[in-house]
Design a protein around this motif. Structure first.
Motif, short mmCIF file in Angstrom:
data_model
loop_
_atom_site.label_atom_id
_atom_site.label_comp_id
_atom_site.label_asym_id
_atom_site.label_seq_id
_atom_site.Cartn_x
_atom_site.Cartn_y
_atom_site.Cartn_z
N ILE A 223 0.83 -1.21 0.00
CA ILE A 223 0.00 0.00 0.00
C ILE A 223 0.86 1.25 0.00
O ILE A 223 0.64 2.18 -0.80
CB ILE A 223 -0.98 -0.01 1.19
N VAL A 224 1.86 1.29 0.88
CA VAL A 224 2.73 2.48 0.97
C VAL A 224 3.47 2.70 -0.34
O VAL A 224 3.53 3.83 -0.86
CB VAL A 224 3.73 2.32 2.14
N LEU A 225 4.01 1.65 -0.91
CA LEU A 225 4.74 1.77 -2.17
C LEU A 225 3.83 2.21 -3.31
O LEU A 225 4.20 3.06 -4.13
CB LEU A 225 5.44 0.46 -2.52
N SER A 226 2.62 1.66 -3.36
CA SER A 226 1.67 2.05 -4.40
C SER A 226 1.27 3.52 -4.29
O SER A 226 1.18 4.22 -5.31
CB SER A 226 0.41 1.18 -4.33
N VAL A 227 1.04 3.98 -3.07
CA VAL A 227 0.69 5.39 -2.87
C VAL A 227 1.85 6.28 -3.29
O VAL A 227 1.66 7.29 -3.97
CB VAL A 227 0.27 5.64 -1.40
N TRP A 228 3.07 5.91 -2.91
CA TRP A 228 4.23 6.71 -3.28
C TRP A 228 4.39 6.78 -4.80
O TRP A 228 4.65 7.85 -5.36
CB TRP A 228 5.51 6.19 -2.64
N VAL A 229 4.25 5.66 -5.49
CA VAL A 229 4.39 5.64 -6.94
C VAL A 229 3.33 6.54 -7.58
O VAL A 229 3.63 7.32 -8.50
CB VAL A 229 4.32 4.20 -7.49
N ALA A 230 2.10 6.44 -7.11
CA ALA A 230 1.03 7.28 -7.68
C ALA A 230 1.29 8.76 -7.44
O ALA A 230 1.18 9.57 -8.37
CB ALA A 230 -0.31 6.88 -7.07
N VAL A 231 1.68 9.12 -6.22
CA VAL A 231 1.96 10.53 -5.91
C VAL A 231 3.13 11.03 -6.75
O VAL A 231 3.08 12.13 -7.32
CB VAL A 231 2.25 10.71 -4.40
N PHE A 232 4.17 10.25 -6.86
CA PHE A 232 5.35 10.66 -7.61
C PHE A 232 5.02 10.83 -9.10
O PHE A 232 5.41 11.82 -9.72
CB PHE A 232 6.48 9.66 -7.43
#
Length: 101
Positions: A69-78
């Motif tokens: 979840i954390v990695l997916s959110v970071w990728v989307a935000v970036f």
């Protein structure tokens, strides 16, 4: 690896080692641990080490899900904000895409 050939005490030791390695920010190891030991923790008849294996499997699965979840959110935000971040976004990029979308 064929886990069916291992005695239960070795399974517990291996499961615990995988959990500890996953604690060093290697969530993939947690995911592997949860998948490999799921049957031993939840589907096999009760044995002495099962309670401890179950604990490691549950914590490994929770940790892996949180990291996903954390990695997916970071990728989307970036991906959505890289251009707007200017030079900071460029310095965080490994490959610099040319132009704007």
């Amino acid at each position: 690896m064929d886990l069916s050939k291992l005695p239960n005490d070795k399974k517990l030791e291996l499961c615990g080692n995988y959990f500890k390695v996953g604690c060093v920010f290697l969530p993939f190891v947690w995911a592997v641990n949860a998948v490999w030991f799921y049957n031993d923790a939840f589907k096999k008849p009760a044995f002495e080490e099962q309670k401890e294996i179950k604990k490691y499997v549950v914590f490994s699965a929770i940790g892996a899900i949180i990291w996903i979840i954390v990695l997916s959110v970071w990728v989307a935000v970036f991906q959505l904000n890289r251009v707007a971040w200017g030079s900071v976004g460029d310095s965080l990029s490994f490959i610099l895409p040319l132009g704007r979308a």
